[in-house]
Write an enzyme that holds these catalytic residues in place. Structure first.
Site, PDB file in Angstrom:
ATOM      1  N   GLY A  24       0.806  -1.218   0.000  1.00  0.00           N
ATOM      2  CA  GLY A  24       0.000   0.000   0.000  1.00  0.00           C
ATOM      3  C   GLY A  24       0.836   1.263   0.000  1.00  0.00           C
ATOM      4  O   GLY A  24       0.490   2.243  -0.666  1.00  0.00           O
ATOM      5  N   VAL A  75      10.977   3.812   5.895  1.00  0.00           N
ATOM      6  CA  VAL A  75       9.719   4.074   6.599  1.00  0.00           C
ATOM      7  C   VAL A  75       9.070   2.752   7.017  1.00  0.00           C
ATOM      8  O   VAL A  75       7.878   2.722   7.315  1.00  0.00           O
ATOM      9  CB  VAL A  75       8.729   4.893   5.737  1.00  0.00           C
ATOM     10  CG1 VAL A  75       9.200   6.335   5.583  1.00  0.00           C
ATOM     11  CG2 VAL A  75       8.500   4.237   4.392  1.00  0.00           C
ATOM     12  N   ARG A 100      10.762  -0.750   8.906  1.00  0.00           N
ATOM     13  CA  ARG A 100      11.224  -1.201  10.215  1.00  0.00           C
ATOM     14  C   ARG A 100      12.742  -1.077  10.274  1.00  0.00           C
ATOM     15  O   ARG A 100      13.423  -1.356   9.285  1.00  0.00           O
ATOM     16  CB  ARG A 100      10.823  -2.665  10.462  1.00  0.00           C
ATOM     17  CG  ARG A 100       9.344  -2.880  10.767  1.00  0.00           C
ATOM     18  CD  ARG A 100       8.982  -2.328  12.166  1.00  0.00           C
ATOM     19  NE  ARG A 100       7.591  -2.576  12.513  1.00  0.00           N
ATOM     20  CZ  ARG A 100       6.599  -1.687  12.389  1.00  0.00           C
ATOM     21  NH1 ARG A 100       6.851  -0.494  11.883  1.00  0.00           N
ATOM     22  NH2 ARG A 100       5.379  -1.996  12.776  1.00  0.00           N
ATOM     23  N   ASP A 119      12.971   6.942   9.421  1.00  0.00           N
ATOM     24  CA  ASP A 119      11.884   7.181  10.372  1.00  0.00           C
ATOM     25  C   ASP A 119      11.796   6.047  11.383  1.00  0.00           C
ATOM     26  O   ASP A 119      11.031   6.138  12.341  1.00  0.00           O
ATOM     27  CB  ASP A 119      10.550   7.325   9.628  1.00  0.00           C
ATOM     28  CG  ASP A 119       9.440   7.831  10.543  1.00  0.00           C
ATOM     29  OD1 ASP A 119       9.658   8.871  11.208  1.00  0.00           O
ATOM     30  OD2 ASP A 119       8.368   7.195  10.603  1.00  0.00           O
ATOM     31  N   GLU A 139      14.882   0.771  18.624  1.00  0.00           N
ATOM     32  CA  GLU A 139      13.999   1.929  18.570  1.00  0.00           C
ATOM     33  C   GLU A 139      13.288   2.077  19.904  1.00  0.00           C
ATOM     34  O   GLU A 139      12.678   1.112  20.356  1.00  0.00           O
ATOM     35  CB  GLU A 139      12.983   1.736  17.437  1.00  0.00           C
ATOM     36  CG  GLU A 139      12.156   2.971  17.174  1.00  0.00           C
ATOM     37  CD  GLU A 139      11.242   2.811  15.968  1.00  0.00           C
ATOM     38  OE1 GLU A 139      11.723   2.426  14.891  1.00  0.00           O
ATOM     39  OE2 GLU A 139      10.042   3.050  16.135  1.00  0.00           O
ATOM     40  N   HIS A 196       9.847   8.055  14.177  1.00  0.00           N
ATOM     41  CA  HIS A 196       8.751   7.123  13.852  1.00  0.00           C
ATOM     42  C   HIS A 196       7.418   7.878  13.843  1.00  0.00           C
ATOM     43  O   HIS A 196       6.498   7.546  14.609  1.00  0.00           O
ATOM     44  CB  HIS A 196       8.698   5.941  14.829  1.00  0.00           C
ATOM     45  CG  HIS A 196       8.022   4.734  14.218  1.00  0.00           C
ATOM     46  ND1 HIS A 196       8.383   3.439  14.518  1.00  0.00           N
ATOM     47  CD2 HIS A 196       7.010   4.637  13.301  1.00  0.00           C
ATOM     48  CE1 HIS A 196       7.612   2.599  13.830  1.00  0.00           C
ATOM     49  NE2 HIS A 196       6.779   3.309  13.088  1.00  0.00           N
ATOM     50  N   ALA A 254       6.024   8.815  10.623  1.00  0.00           N
ATOM     51  CA  ALA A 254       5.442   8.794   9.268  1.00  0.00           C
ATOM     52  C   ALA A 254       3.925   8.697   9.373  1.00  0.00           C
ATOM     53  O   ALA A 254       3.197   9.310   8.595  1.00  0.00           O
ATOM     54  CB  ALA A 254       6.004   7.629   8.467  1.00  0.00           C
TER      55      ALA A 254
END
Lengths: 306, 306
Positions: free
Chosen positions: A138, A217, A219, A243, A248, A267, A269
């Site tokens: 997507g 964008v 992982r 991002d 993380e 993170h 986005a």
């Protein structure tokens, strides 16, 4: 049951956007014990371990559901939906923002306070470039028209190699190595799996052109971050805009933050603060479909290759 | 003259891209005294004061030619072309980069080293927003499809109000005041004239929504910069992303550089270092047209409203 409304549990906590969406689509809020549908707006940690059998559909708020998979929560006794497709426009926009900010030197320009000599000679245009998108779901479908409007061409890489609309060409994942020397920039939009772990490693970084920017964008685990730092410092690639990171969040002293050619956004986005507002119309649409006996959007199953 | 080639002077200095373009289109490099065409790759200061009458066409490398106008150099004894349209794709891309970097908080994210709480709650998506473009020439024509692909709608403002393709609506310049409260963001792409000086002043800044970003890829004088600083500091607008300033360059201690919600890039929307490469195919095309007796692209005259 003769009720004309569908009993829906919304948990954990309250949310005005999701409540309005559920009620607008013929749902009525009930406790989990009485629910036919669970809209789960939380993460994996506090997910109910005693999900009633009467729950026929669980709508997860998350896009990436690796943790639900790993915990074995996604079963085949009911329908599960995640939200990856629903956030794609926003994530694609962030990917484009990073892919412009990097080659066009926006953060470097801000930091250098009008160092025209340096910025002018290092800035690159996306126009006329070739962008590889790894993972053509997507996000890629939303990103490709944006890139095409910017005058870039796209090489899409997906599992099957089945043609992706708008891409100049599509390659299957097992031929991804052919892409690196042929693209100018890379956008990572693939799920985190055993196969995608450290997809970007030292050998890939060496194969990319030295003007390449990598945008992630997806992982953090898709990139061997130590190898990335070495490659950026050595000038093997122009930079990276991330991002997502590994680990993380990064520690406060993570060397990522000190490398001027690495752009890190936290993170965002798909910003958490706007999440349920973005999700709400999709929950309404899926609830309408559920009540009409139609197929739901964005279903996942225990076999899903996330 | 029976020569099949057209005598072209290229000055000041040498340039491989322009030389190749001229020769590919049937030109031959000669000195100015023997030239029918002058391709002028410099600025106004060293422009020849004794332009021979035999020069029928002067091709200027510049996009903004205010200084040539002010110096009275643009005469009606020959054809003059500038290069504004030829750089439009690059400038439009920079405008988009700034319009994404601002609302999506890219520089702020870099500086704050993963301050997720702040960035997540201040980030805004371009998707679904309305962008006003002031000055609907070549830059706007290149920018509009990019914005539309990003899910934004455009209100274009031009002198005549004649409909601009791809814009949701077009307003004439004398109705520009209607635009401010109805748009989310503003892109300045208008020429620098007496009428556009301080187009963005305190009253406009007060009329814009408080989430608005202003992007300036035109000329610094379009903004009352002191008013802008006050408005950004007061939170009247969200921020500004400026590729041009007033004065330009700013002094090293200019307060623009110390305001975190102002992004400054050093007039690189159309990088000088890549200029002649971008220009070359257009010079070739115009030379082909010149030799064929066709109308040239991007002509300017003493009456041009620059």
């Amino acid at each position: 049951m003769t009720s004309e409304t569908t009993p829906v549990a919304l948990a954990p906590g309250h949310d005005e956007h999701l409540t309005a969406a559920i009620e607008s689509a013929g749902g009525v809020l009930v406790s989990l014990a009485d629910a036919q549908v669970l809209v789960w707006a939380g993460g994996v940690d506090d997910f109910p371990t005693d999900l009633p059998d009467a729950v026929e559909w669980v709508a997860l708020k998350l896009a990436g559901i690796e943790e639900f998979m790993a915990a074995g929560l996604i079963d085949d006794r009911r329908t599960w939906t995640n939200a990856s497709g629903f956030y794609a426009e926003n994530v694609a926009e962030h990917a484009l923002a990073l892919l412009l900010a990097g080659p066009r030197q926006i953060p470097a320009a801000v930091t250098s306070r009008w160092d025209k000599q340096v910025i002018d000679t290092t800035i690159r245009s996306l126009h006329g470039s070739t962008v590889a998108i790894i993972g053509a779901g997507g996000i890629a479908r939303s990103l490709i028209p944006r890139l095409v409007a910017c005058g870039a061409e796209v090489i899409a890489v997906n599992r099957s190699g089945r043609r992706v609309d708008g891409a100049r060409e599509t390659l299957p994942a097992d031929r991804v190595a052919e892409v690196w020397p042929r693209c100018d920039h890379v956008v990572l939009a693939a799920p985190s799996t055993a196969e995608t772990r450290h997809l970007i490693d030292a050998s890939v970084l060496a194969a990319l052109p030295d003007h390449a920017w990598i945008v992630n964008v997806a992982r953090g685990t898709l990139i061997d971050q130590a190898a990335l730092l070495r490659a950026v410092r050595a000038g093997e690639i122009a930079g990276a805009a991330l991002d997502v990171t590994d680990p993380e969040p990064p520690g406060p002293d993570d060397p990522l933050f000190d490398e001027p050619r690495i752009i890190v956004t936290p993170h965002v986005a798909n910003p958490a603060s706007g999440l349920t507002r973005t999700l709400a119309p999709w929950v309404a649409e899926n609830l309408r479909r559920f009540r009409a006996g139609e197929e739901l959007l964005s279903t996942v199953s225990p076999d899903s290759t996330y």
